[in-house]
Design a protein around this motif. Structure first.
Motif, PDB file in Angstrom:
ATOM      1  N   LEU A  78       0.822  -1.283   0.010  1.00 30.02           N
ATOM      2  CA  LEU A  78      -0.053  -0.025  -0.141  1.00 30.02           C
ATOM      3  C   LEU A  78       0.689   1.021   0.025  1.00 30.02           C
ATOM      4  O   LEU A  78       0.776   2.294  -0.906  1.00 30.02           O
ATOM      5  N   ARG A  81       2.472   1.442  -3.573  1.00 30.10           N
ATOM      6  CA  ARG A  81       1.543   2.079  -4.479  1.00 30.10           C
ATOM      7  C   ARG A  81       1.050   0.593  -5.633  1.00 30.10           C
ATOM      8  O   ARG A  81       0.858   0.932  -6.822  1.00 30.10           O
ATOM      9  N   PRO A  84      -2.704  -1.712  -5.641  1.00 29.44           N
ATOM     10  CA  PRO A  84      -4.412  -0.640  -5.981  1.00 29.44           C
ATOM     11  C   PRO A  84      -5.619  -0.780  -4.281  1.00 29.44           C
ATOM     12  O   PRO A  84      -5.655  -2.148  -4.449  1.00 29.44           O
TER      13      PRO A  84
END
Length: 318
Positions: A78, A81, A84
């Motif tokens: 997370l 990234r 998603p």
């Protein structure tokens, strides 16, 4: 892009696991439906089911090394990234499934609920596999898979042929649940690949589902008031543990089976178990035994058609 695992799993093991998921789904549906009827609040019953499952998963995620590693991978993904937000949304479909069980199954029965789910899973599974949403990537929509899907839809239609005396919304919701379950399997399978364990994928599913159901129950309580009594039978509260088990299995199996095949295998266990439950413990809107048996036969046939690796016979030389 996700790399598709190179390991192989025999088809009969994949289908056996999918059938077990179906058995557990049918049993959970009846338990949650009965809890909703007894409490008089389907949303509260759904929160109890999902919330209890979440507690089990939190304990397992803390106690087991793979749970801690998976959660660490989730946080890292997370932050970077590489995971998603849409991969975290499988719990929304799970929330819809459990809420619909609690609201509808006590009225329309498990079998009628199941056939609606079958139709939704079939249509959604074909589309998701073709779009490559699942962890197995793009799965070709072959003629055999189309025929198998059509048979599953036909099985759903059989139970409605004699007419059903139930509110239309209760007949539409199971179809949406089926579409959501196919999406949930695909999303959880992709998340499993990123975090390295089905345990963390299932935990994320239950966190999201509990949050959605909790918000729905707060709104329902503000409008209709809180439940006034709760049953004391322990078996009415095991739906969450059952949900943990089959969602974990689905996340583990879908990379090997694809979304549609997992859904069709689940149909066998779910439909057969649903027929048995409704025969032993019927509800007022349950289909007749004859319709249920025909529906079961068509559902099982749909799995055979879709799963067997049909090959063209070589043409003989002249």
């Amino acid at each position: 892009m996700d790399r598709v695992t190179e390991r192989r799993l025999p088809v009969w093991i994949g289908l056996g696991g999918a059938a077990l998921i179906g058995v557990l789904t049918a049993v959970q549906a009846r338990i949650n439906g009965q809890l909703g009827v007894r409490i008089g609040d389907g949303f509260a019953a759904a929160v109890i089911s999902f919330g209890s499952g979440l507690l089990v998963l939190v304990v397992l995620s803390v106690a087991l090394p793979q749970g801690r590693r998976g959660f660490g991978a989730l946080v890292t993904g997370l932050r970077a990234r590489s995971i998603p937000i849409w991969m975290l949304c499988g719990g929304v479909a799970g929330a819809l499934s459990v809420a619909t069980q609690s609201l509808a199954v006590g009225i329309i029965g498990v079998a009628l609920f199941t056939v609606g789910v079958v139709a939704g899973q079939t249509v959604s599974g074909l589309l998701l596999d073709r779009a490559g949403v699942g962890p197995a990537g793009i799965v070709a929509v072959t003629p055999a898979r189309l025929v198998g899907g059509a048979l599953a839809v036909l099985a759903a239609g059989v139970s409605l042929a004699g007419g059903v005396h139930a509110p239309p919304l209760l007949l539409v919701l199971p179809f949406l649940v089926g579409a959501g379950i196919a999406w949930q399997s695909a999303v959880n399978g992709r998340l499993r690949q990123r975090v390295g364990t089905p345990l963390t994928a299932t935990l994320v599913n239950f966190i999201g589902g509990t949050a959605v159901l909790g918000a729905a129950e707060l709104i329902h309580t503000a409008v209709a008031g809180p439940p006034t009594s709760f049953p004391t039978e322990p078996w009415l509260y095991v739906g969450g543990v059952i949900g943990v088990t089959y969602i974990f299995l689905a996340a583990a199996l879908v990379p090997y089976t694809g979304v549609l095949l997992l859904g069709l295998g689940t149909v066998v266990g779910q439909v057969v178990t649903s027929v048995l439950i409704d025969a032993i413990w019927p509800t007022e809107a349950a289909p007749t035994l004859g319709a249920s048996l025909l529906m079961s036969t068509l559902a099982i046939l749909s799995v055979v058609v879709a799963a067997v690796p049909w090959r063209r016979m070589p043409r003989r030389g002249r």
